[in-house]
Design a protein around this motif. Structure first.
Motif, PDB file in Angstrom:
ATOM      1  N   PRO A  59       0.836  -1.202   0.000  1.00 26.45           N
ATOM      2  CA  PRO A  59       0.000   0.000   0.000  1.00 26.45           C
ATOM      3  C   PRO A  59       0.871   1.252   0.000  1.00 26.45           C
ATOM      4  O   PRO A  59       1.980   1.249   0.532  1.00 26.45           O
ATOM      5  CB  PRO A  59      -0.806  -0.113   1.292  1.00 26.45           C
ATOM      6  CG  PRO A  59      -0.057  -1.075   2.145  1.00 26.45           C
ATOM      7  CD  PRO A  59       0.715  -1.968   1.225  1.00 26.45           C
ATOM      8  N   ARG A  60       0.382   2.280  -0.622  1.00 27.20           N
ATOM      9  CA  ARG A  60       1.109   3.545  -0.694  1.00 27.20           C
ATOM     10  C   ARG A  60       1.202   4.167   0.699  1.00 27.20           C
ATOM     11  O   ARG A  60       0.257   4.112   1.470  1.00 27.20           O
ATOM     12  CB  ARG A  60       0.375   4.472  -1.651  1.00 27.20           C
ATOM     13  CG  ARG A  60       0.983   5.838  -1.751  1.00 27.20           C
ATOM     14  CD  ARG A  60       0.311   6.613  -2.821  1.00 27.20           C
ATOM     15  NE  ARG A  60       1.240   6.633  -3.930  1.00 27.20           N
ATOM     16  CZ  ARG A  60       0.987   7.168  -5.091  1.00 27.20           C
ATOM     17  NH1 ARG A  60      -0.182   7.662  -5.334  1.00 27.20           N
ATOM     18  NH2 ARG A  60       1.891   7.176  -6.029  1.00 27.20           N
ATOM     19  N   ARG A  91      13.568   7.841  10.075  1.00 27.55           N
ATOM     20  CA  ARG A  91      12.528   6.815   9.992  1.00 27.55           C
ATOM     21  C   ARG A  91      12.156   6.306  11.380  1.00 27.55           C
ATOM     22  O   ARG A  91      10.980   6.143  11.702  1.00 27.55           O
ATOM     23  CB  ARG A  91      12.966   5.639   9.126  1.00 27.55           C
ATOM     24  CG  ARG A  91      11.880   4.554   9.059  1.00 27.55           C
ATOM     25  CD  ARG A  91      12.357   3.219   8.556  1.00 27.55           C
ATOM     26  NE  ARG A  91      13.668   2.778   8.944  1.00 27.55           N
ATOM     27  CZ  ARG A  91      13.969   2.179  10.115  1.00 27.55           C
ATOM     28  NH1 ARG A  91      13.053   1.973  11.018  1.00 27.55           N
ATOM     29  NH2 ARG A  91      15.199   1.793  10.357  1.00 27.55           N
ATOM     30  N   ALA A  92      13.153   6.057  12.224  1.00 27.48           N
ATOM     31  CA  ALA A  92      12.892   5.575  13.581  1.00 27.48           C
ATOM     32  C   ALA A  92      12.048   6.589  14.359  1.00 27.48           C
ATOM     33  O   ALA A  92      11.137   6.210  15.096  1.00 27.48           O
ATOM     34  CB  ALA A  92      14.208   5.299  14.299  1.00 27.48           C
ATOM     35  N   GLN A  93      12.318   7.852  14.165  1.00 21.87           N
ATOM     36  CA  GLN A  93      11.558   8.915  14.823  1.00 21.87           C
ATOM     37  C   GLN A  93      10.124   8.955  14.292  1.00 21.87           C
ATOM     38  O   GLN A  93       9.171   9.094  15.054  1.00 21.87           O
ATOM     39  CB  GLN A  93      12.261  10.249  14.581  1.00 21.87           C
ATOM     40  CG  GLN A  93      11.709  11.404  15.340  1.00 21.87           C
ATOM     41  CD  GLN A  93      12.498  12.689  15.072  1.00 21.87           C
ATOM     42  OE1 GLN A  93      13.467  12.694  14.314  1.00 21.87           O
ATOM     43  NE2 GLN A  93      12.070  13.770  15.675  1.00 21.87           N
ATOM     44  N   LEU A  94       9.958   8.804  12.990  1.00 18.37           N
ATOM     45  CA  LEU A  94       8.631   8.862  12.379  1.00 18.37           C
ATOM     46  C   LEU A  94       7.770   7.648  12.724  1.00 18.37           C
ATOM     47  O   LEU A  94       6.543   7.737  12.753  1.00 18.37           O
ATOM     48  CB  LEU A  94       8.759   8.968  10.857  1.00 18.37           C
ATOM     49  CG  LEU A  94       9.427  10.217  10.300  1.00 18.37           C
ATOM     50  CD1 LEU A  94       9.578  10.102   8.796  1.00 18.37           C
ATOM     51  CD2 LEU A  94       8.653  11.459  10.678  1.00 18.37           C
ATOM     52  N   GLN A  95       8.408   6.498  12.980  1.00 16.34           N
ATOM     53  CA  GLN A  95       7.654   5.284  13.247  1.00 16.34           C
ATOM     54  C   GLN A  95       6.864   5.335  14.549  1.00 16.34           C
ATOM     55  O   GLN A  95       5.994   4.506  14.755  1.00 16.34           O
ATOM     56  CB  GLN A  95       8.572   4.062  13.238  1.00 16.34           C
ATOM     57  CG  GLN A  95       8.795   3.552  11.833  1.00 16.34           C
ATOM     58  CD  GLN A  95       9.489   2.210  11.807  1.00 16.34           C
ATOM     59  OE1 GLN A  95      10.488   2.008  12.487  1.00 16.34           O
ATOM     60  NE2 GLN A  95       8.962   1.311  11.007  1.00 16.34           N
ATOM     61  N   GLU A  96       7.136   6.302  15.392  1.00 14.72           N
ATOM     62  CA  GLU A  96       6.316   6.478  16.593  1.00 14.72           C
ATOM     63  C   GLU A  96       4.868   6.790  16.216  1.00 14.72           C
ATOM     64  O   GLU A  96       3.962   6.527  16.989  1.00 14.72           O
ATOM     65  CB  GLU A  96       6.862   7.624  17.458  1.00 14.72           C
ATOM     66  CG  GLU A  96       8.174   7.325  18.125  1.00 14.72           C
ATOM     67  CD  GLU A  96       8.606   8.476  19.014  1.00 14.72           C
ATOM     68  OE1 GLU A  96       7.726   9.097  19.663  1.00 14.72           O
ATOM     69  OE2 GLU A  96       9.806   8.763  19.045  1.00 14.72           O
ATOM     70  N   VAL A 100       6.446   3.357   8.420  1.00 16.36           N
ATOM     71  CA  VAL A 100       7.187   4.112   7.417  1.00 16.36           C
ATOM     72  C   VAL A 100       8.491   3.367   7.129  1.00 16.36           C
ATOM     73  O   VAL A 100       9.036   2.715   8.015  1.00 16.36           O
ATOM     74  CB  VAL A 100       7.462   5.574   7.889  1.00 16.36           C
ATOM     75  CG1 VAL A 100       8.291   5.610   9.138  1.00 16.36           C
ATOM     76  CG2 VAL A 100       8.085   6.411   6.794  1.00 16.36           C
ATOM     77  N   GLY A 101       8.963   3.437   5.905  1.00 18.56           N
ATOM     78  CA  GLY A 101      10.210   2.782   5.532  1.00 18.56           C
ATOM     79  C   GLY A 101      11.274   3.798   5.161  1.00 18.56           C
ATOM     80  O   GLY A 101      10.986   4.975   4.927  1.00 18.56           O
ATOM     81  N   ASP A 102      12.514   3.328   5.100  1.00 17.34           N
ATOM     82  CA  ASP A 102      13.626   4.201   4.699  1.00 17.34           C
ATOM     83  C   ASP A 102      13.368   4.816   3.331  1.00 17.34           C
ATOM     84  O   ASP A 102      13.657   5.998   3.107  1.00 17.34           O
ATOM     85  CB  ASP A 102      14.937   3.418   4.657  1.00 17.34           C
ATOM     86  CG  ASP A 102      15.440   3.042   6.041  1.00 17.34           C
ATOM     87  OD1 ASP A 102      16.379   2.227   6.107  1.00 17.34           O
ATOM     88  OD2 ASP A 102      14.927   3.558   7.044  1.00 17.34           O
ATOM     89  N   TYR A 107      12.444   9.268  -0.491  1.00 18.85           N
ATOM     90  CA  TYR A 107      11.660   9.864  -1.582  1.00 18.85           C
ATOM     91  C   TYR A 107      10.930  11.127  -1.153  1.00 18.85           C
ATOM     92  O   TYR A 107      10.739  12.032  -1.958  1.00 18.85           O
ATOM     93  CB  TYR A 107      10.690   8.839  -2.181  1.00 18.85           C
ATOM     94  CG  TYR A 107      11.407   7.805  -3.001  1.00 18.85           C
ATOM     95  CD1 TYR A 107      12.193   8.168  -4.099  1.00 18.85           C
ATOM     96  CD2 TYR A 107      11.342   6.462  -2.670  1.00 18.85           C
ATOM     97  CE1 TYR A 107      12.872   7.225  -4.844  1.00 18.85           C
ATOM     98  CE2 TYR A 107      12.018   5.512  -3.418  1.00 18.85           C
ATOM     99  CZ  TYR A 107      12.774   5.894  -4.496  1.00 18.85           C
ATOM    100  OH  TYR A 107      13.452   4.961  -5.236  1.00 18.85           O
ATOM    101  N   TRP A 108      10.552  11.220   0.104  1.00 22.46           N
ATOM    102  CA  TRP A 108       9.916  12.453   0.567  1.00 22.46           C
ATOM    103  C   TRP A 108      10.877  13.628   0.383  1.00 22.46           C
ATOM    104  O   TRP A 108      10.486  14.684  -0.117  1.00 22.46           O
ATOM    105  CB  TRP A 108       9.493  12.339   2.037  1.00 22.46           C
ATOM    106  CG  TRP A 108       8.714  13.540   2.488  1.00 22.46           C
ATOM    107  CD1 TRP A 108       7.366  13.717   2.427  1.00 22.46           C
ATOM    108  CD2 TRP A 108       9.250  14.759   3.025  1.00 22.46           C
ATOM    109  NE1 TRP A 108       7.031  14.962   2.901  1.00 22.46           N
ATOM    110  CE2 TRP A 108       8.173  15.630   3.272  1.00 22.46           C
ATOM    111  CE3 TRP A 108      10.531  15.199   3.321  1.00 22.46           C
ATOM    112  CZ2 TRP A 108       8.333  16.906   3.806  1.00 22.46           C
ATOM    113  CZ3 TRP A 108      10.708  16.478   3.839  1.00 22.46           C
ATOM    114  CH2 TRP A 108       9.610  17.315   4.069  1.00 22.46           C
ATOM    115  N   PHE A 109      12.131  13.433   0.764  1.00 19.24           N
ATOM    116  CA  PHE A 109      13.122  14.500   0.597  1.00 19.24           C
ATOM    117  C   PHE A 109      13.382  14.796  -0.879  1.00 19.24           C
ATOM    118  O   PHE A 109      13.552  15.961  -1.260  1.00 19.24           O
ATOM    119  CB  PHE A 109      14.431  14.154   1.325  1.00 19.24           C
ATOM    120  CG  PHE A 109      14.383  14.444   2.797  1.00 19.24           C
ATOM    121  CD1 PHE A 109      14.648  15.717   3.291  1.00 19.24           C
ATOM    122  CD2 PHE A 109      14.048  13.454   3.698  1.00 19.24           C
ATOM    123  CE1 PHE A 109      14.581  16.007   4.649  1.00 19.24           C
ATOM    124  CE2 PHE A 109      13.979  13.714   5.058  1.00 19.24           C
ATOM    125  CZ  PHE A 109      14.247  14.983   5.541  1.00 19.24           C
TER     126      PHE A 109
END
Length: 119
Positions: A59-60, A91-96, A100-102, A107-109
């Motif tokens: 999934p996206r 990624r580790a910070q966002l996974q809270e 989310v993957g690396d 790609y966001w950046f």
């Protein structure tokens, strides 16, 4: 010559394979070449045959508002193209806040850089 053309329409049968997104045509002249699923590899196709299943698409990624705020804060602080190790930390910070993957971070950046450069 017309006698050979007479059999042309019956040479191929239209039978869909049991795989996701993939259809093959069967040749009814050589039924021994068919595999147990009722499909066989088309010698003219560059895609895998029916006996190989395609993996389900992932999934996206749909970032949560908290994840976007974190990413924008990092980007606005001057880190516009983070190295691999930094991407892992982000990624580790966002996974809270959700999965989310690396690659999602990378790609966001990339997209954010494109938007800034085209504006």
């Amino acid at each position: 010559m017309s006698s050979s053309n007479r059999h042309w329409p019956s040479m191929f049968k239209s039978k869909p394979c049991n795989t996701y997104h993939h259809r093959q045509w069967q040749h009814d002249v050589n039924p021994s070449s068919l595999v147990s699923t009722g499909c066989h590899r088309n010698p003219y196709a560059s895609v895998p045959g029916c006996e190989e299943r395609s993996p389900e698409p992932k999934p996206r990624w749909n970032p949560k508002p908290e994840q976007i705020r974190i990413l924008e804060a990092i980007f606005n602080s001057g880190m516009v193209n983070p190295p691999r190790e930094e991407i892992r930390k982000i990624r580790a910070q966002l996974q809270e806040y959700g999965q989310v993957g690396d690659a999602n971070v990378f790609y966001w950046f990339q997209i954010e850089n494109q938007e800034v450069n085209t504006s």
